[in-house]
Scaffold this active site. Structure first.
Site, PDB file in Angstrom:
ATOM      1  N   ASP A   1      31.417  -6.309  53.273  1.00 44.35           N
ATOM      2  CA  ASP A   1      31.220  -4.973  52.713  1.00 44.35           C
ATOM      3  C   ASP A   1      32.317  -4.069  53.265  1.00 44.35           C
ATOM      4  OD1 ASP A   1      28.563  -3.546  51.249  1.00 44.35           O
ATOM      5  OD2 ASP A   1      29.970  -2.190  52.211  1.00 44.35           O
TER       6      ASP A   1
ATOM      7  N   ASP B   1      28.177  -6.915  43.560  1.00 45.11           N
ATOM      8  CA  ASP B   1      27.013  -6.047  43.416  1.00 45.11           C
ATOM      9  C   ASP B   1      27.531  -4.625  43.580  1.00 45.11           C
ATOM     10  OD1 ASP B   1      24.480  -5.056  43.235  1.00 45.11           O
ATOM     11  OD2 ASP B   1      23.805  -5.773  45.185  1.00 45.11           O
TER      12      ASP B   1
ATOM     13  N   CYS C   1      22.724  -1.854  39.567  1.00 44.54           N
ATOM     14  CA  CYS C   1      21.330  -1.411  39.372  1.00 44.54           C
ATOM     15  C   CYS C   1      21.375  -0.095  38.596  1.00 44.54           C
ATOM     16  CB  CYS C   1      20.581  -1.267  40.696  1.00 44.54           C
ATOM     17  SG  CYS C   1      21.392  -0.239  41.934  1.00 44.54           S
TER      18      CYS C   1
END
Length: 438
Positions: free
Chosen positions: A264, A310, A363
């Site tokens: 990340d 993601d 999302c």
């Protein structure tokens, strides 16, 4: 506390959020710290009312003709919690900590309890007006239905960790919470949402959770990870790993085989990832922390079978869980996310070998972050072709349900997938498979 005092407390918290525009969880936490007499049931009831108001803020304001914290809380108590004018009058009369008595105008509005028929779709669907055109493009004549579903309460979904347990075993241990199998995910368990001021099950205190038998993860997120795992892969990079939810799901789906590199760009997002890995029994996950002036993924360039992106996004698909976020979201934040998504996709390109794939997940339900982002990527990156996410969904779920025709988004030579609360009963998720052909 009595219900009158709880409603007054909710009004106080809503006023704090309105003034400071800070996350509602922070406001609720501070309220609890300064009102230590309130028990856990009180805090839960107050939090539920505050969240219900924020989920339905636009439609509640339309009913009352006011968006003040008091008006919204009163409307939620009647429309969503089953109270009525008479019961509120009685509550407020008997509780010295309750709000002031209802006014005549409030009684009229609460007695009606309906959104005006000529209200715009964004009011009926409880989403920000500035996103109306975007959501119209996404959902067409279903936009109000989808908005209402995004404004509902979310169930608690669990992913069974198949490295340590089986679904039937976990189900049996959660029978007291009325747990059931998820409709789509073969490793999913659902604890249905509760109504009114009732408290949801607290699964993280369960011994099975501490043993690593399951993780809390929305069914849509589970499906996205399972779709990413179709086709396998000996070398996998989770490029936006965060706290590791999808990393762990990939590890289990791949049976602890191969190597998964969790990365990340902000190491603070890793949170408790090491504890979660240890609890899960995963042995094929390696953390790659970002380092200033050093390419910590350089040795993996051109070698990966799968790069999971993601992507950072507005989180519009999670409004059921974070209802305050939809009202704090601003156009500038969307613009920033679009640039971040394009950058992380371009970074993923160098890591994928020929014959490998990028799986892009958000999302979000906004087309700008999803199908438009993929279209732009394919236009500037001819070495990639769109895969068939709908076929992967069928393979993962073993179902070819009627809903799939609406979940499927056709693109050039392939398909993308949009999951929504209205159609799949999950959070809103988008999935696209990008195959490297050259």
């Amino acid at each position: 506390m009595r219900d009158g005092g709880r409603i007054a407390a909710a009004i106080e918290v809503l006023g704090d959020v309105e003034r400071t525009r800070r996350p509602v969880q922070d406001a609720l936490k501070d309220w609890g710290l300064t009102h230590r007499f309130a028990g856990s049931k009180d805090r839960s009831a107050i939090g539920n009312l505050v969240f219900d108001v924020l989920r339905r803020k636009a439609s509640l304001a339309a009913i009352m003709g006011s968006d003040s914290p008091r008006a919204l809380a009163l409307a939620a108590a009647v429309r969503l919690w089953g109270r009525n004018v008479s019961s509120l009058d009685a509550l407020f009369a008997e509780d010295k900590f309750a709000p002031a008595s209802l006014t005549d105008d409030e009684r009229v509005a609460l007695s009606s309890g309906t959104v005006p028929a000529d209200a715009p779709d964004w009011t009926k669907g409880d989403y920000p007006e500035w996103l109306a055109s975007s959501l119209d493009r996404a959902f067409g004549d279903r936009v109000v239905e989808e908005g209402e579903a995004l404004a509902g309460r979310a169930d608690v979904d669990l992913r069974v960790n198949t490295l340590k347990s089986e679904r039937e075993q976990v189900l049996a241990g959660l029978d007291h919470l009325k747990a059931v199998t998820c409709r789509w995910s073969p490793v999913g368990i659902r604890i249905p949402a509760v109504d009114g001021d009732l408290r949801p099950g607290h699964v993280s205190s369960d011994l099975a959770y501490k043993k690593g038998w399951f993780e809390v993860q929305d069914e849509g997120s589970q499906l996205a990870a399972l779709i990413a795992a179709t086709g396998g892969g000996r070398q996998v990079i989770d490029l936006c790993a965060g706290a590791g939810g999808k990393t762990l799901a990939l590890s289990a789906a791949l049976g602890n085989h191969g190597q998964i590199y969790a990365y990340d760009s902000d190491k603070r997002r890793f949170g408790d990832i090491l504890d979660r890995i240890d609890r899960s029994g995963s042995r094929n996950i390696q953390i790659r922390e970002p380092r200033r002036d050093q390419d910590v993924l350089g040795d993996l360039a051109g070698k990966s079978d799968l790069v999971l992106v993601d992507a950072p996004c507005t989180g519009s698909g999670t409004w059921r869980r974070r209802p305050d976020a939809k009202w704090r979201l601003a156009p500038g934040a969307l613009d920033i996310r679009l640039k971040e998504q394009a950058a992380v996709l371009d970074n993923a390109v160098r890591l994928v070998k020929t014959g490998g794939r990028i799986v892009y997940i958000t999302c979000s339900v906004l087309p700008e972050e999803n199908e438009a982002q993929i279209s732009a990527f394919l236009s500037r990156t001819p070495a990639f072709a769109l895969g068939d996410a709908a076929a992967a969904f069928r393979a993962v779920t073993g179902q070819d349900a009627p809903e799939l025709t609406r979940l499927r988004l056709d693109g050039r030579d392939g398909s993308m997938l949009r999951l929504t609360p209205a159609l799949t009963g999950t959070d809103g998720f988008f999935v696209a498979i990008l195959n490297r052909t050259a």
